[in-house]
Design a protein around this motif. Structure first.
Motif, PDB file in Angstrom:
ATOM      1  N   PHE A   7      44.889  34.373  48.219  1.00 45.56           N
ATOM      2  CA  PHE A   7      45.430  34.773  47.080  1.00 45.56           C
ATOM      3  C   PHE A   7      44.624  35.977  46.322  1.00 45.56           C
ATOM      4  N   GLN A   8      45.198  36.926  45.992  1.00 50.97           N
ATOM      5  CA  GLN A   8      44.317  38.217  45.441  1.00 50.97           C
ATOM      6  C   GLN A   8      44.803  38.154  44.037  1.00 50.97           C
ATOM      7  N   GLY A   9      44.060  38.720  43.207  1.00 52.93           N
ATOM      8  CA  GLY A   9      44.396  39.199  41.768  1.00 52.93           C
ATOM      9  C   GLY A   9      43.139  39.284  40.891  1.00 52.93           C
ATOM     10  N   GLU A  33      44.928  36.079  38.190  1.00 55.79           N
ATOM     11  CA  GLU A  33      46.200  36.193  38.089  1.00 55.79           C
ATOM     12  C   GLU A  33      46.656  37.619  38.845  1.00 55.79           C
ATOM     13  N   ASN A  34      47.638  37.692  39.676  1.00 53.97           N
ATOM     14  CA  ASN A  34      47.919  38.577  40.516  1.00 53.97           C
ATOM     15  C   ASN A  34      48.789  39.829  40.235  1.00 53.97           C
ATOM     16  N   THR A  38      51.977  35.569  38.494  1.00 56.89           N
ATOM     17  CA  THR A  38      51.376  34.329  39.295  1.00 56.89           C
ATOM     18  C   THR A  38      50.017  33.980  39.054  1.00 56.89           C
ATOM     19  N   ARG A  61      38.510  41.930  40.391  1.00 54.18           N
ATOM     20  CA  ARG A  61      39.708  41.635  41.542  1.00 54.18           C
ATOM     21  C   ARG A  61      38.976  41.002  42.688  1.00 54.18           C
ATOM     22  N   THR A  63      39.802  38.254  46.189  1.00 52.66           N
ATOM     23  CA  THR A  63      40.556  37.439  46.915  1.00 52.66           C
ATOM     24  C   THR A  63      40.089  36.116  47.335  1.00 52.66           C
TER      25      THR A  63
END
Length: 161
Positions: A7-9, A33-34, A38, A61, A63
């Protein structure tokens, strides 16, 4: 072989995650938060591997990689135990996956071409003296071809024993 999901954000909150008397301060909860609404919480343990030993702060940022087969509590926001955290850097790409004997990732999107300049290390920073094939790897690389699978000569490979 771990079934890595990611999940990246952007990191929005970092808090201590209290697990009991001896764990105070050793666990963190990182909220990410992406940009599309989400949100995911990553539980960061003393065993979570941070690529390049990066220090993560609110606004970065990242991951986060987690075991897609591990149980997750049915809460919102979703919460995963982070196995690997990568702080995004514009001059490098990172791939975490199982690589077969031809050094092709499990998802078939990346093939590695090793060179004498490719560092192959363990998570503790020590050299890995064997062939990295048929293992879970963290691959740090720059440019790659546009072929399928993309091919690259990685800068560094971290073997997840």
């Amino acid at each position: 072989m771990t079934n890595f999901y990611s999940f990246q954000g952007t990191v929005t909150i970092i808090n201590d995650f209290n697990i009991g008397q001896n764990g105070d301060g050793c666990y963190k909860l990182i909220t990410v938060e992406n940009g599309m609404g989400t949100v995911v919480n990553f539980v960061v343990t003393p065993n979570t591997y941070f690529v390049d030993h990066a220090i993560v702060a609110v606004g970065d940022r990242i991951t986060g990689y987690y075991d897609g087969d591990a149980p997750a509590p049915l809460i919102y926001p979703t919460q995963y135990r982070a196995l690997i955290i990568v702080k995004d850097h514009p001059s490098q790409n990172v791939k975490v996956d199982f690589f077969n004997r031809q050094l092709v990732s499990k998802d078939g999107r990346l093939q590695l071409n090793l060179s004498s300049y490719t560092q192959i290390l363990l998570t503790n920073g020590q050299p890995f003296s064997r062939n990295p094939a048929n293992r879970d790897l963290i691959v740090i690389y720059g440019p790659s071809t546009k072929s399928i699978p993309a091919q690259t000569t990685p800068y560094r490979i971290i073997v997840l024993c």
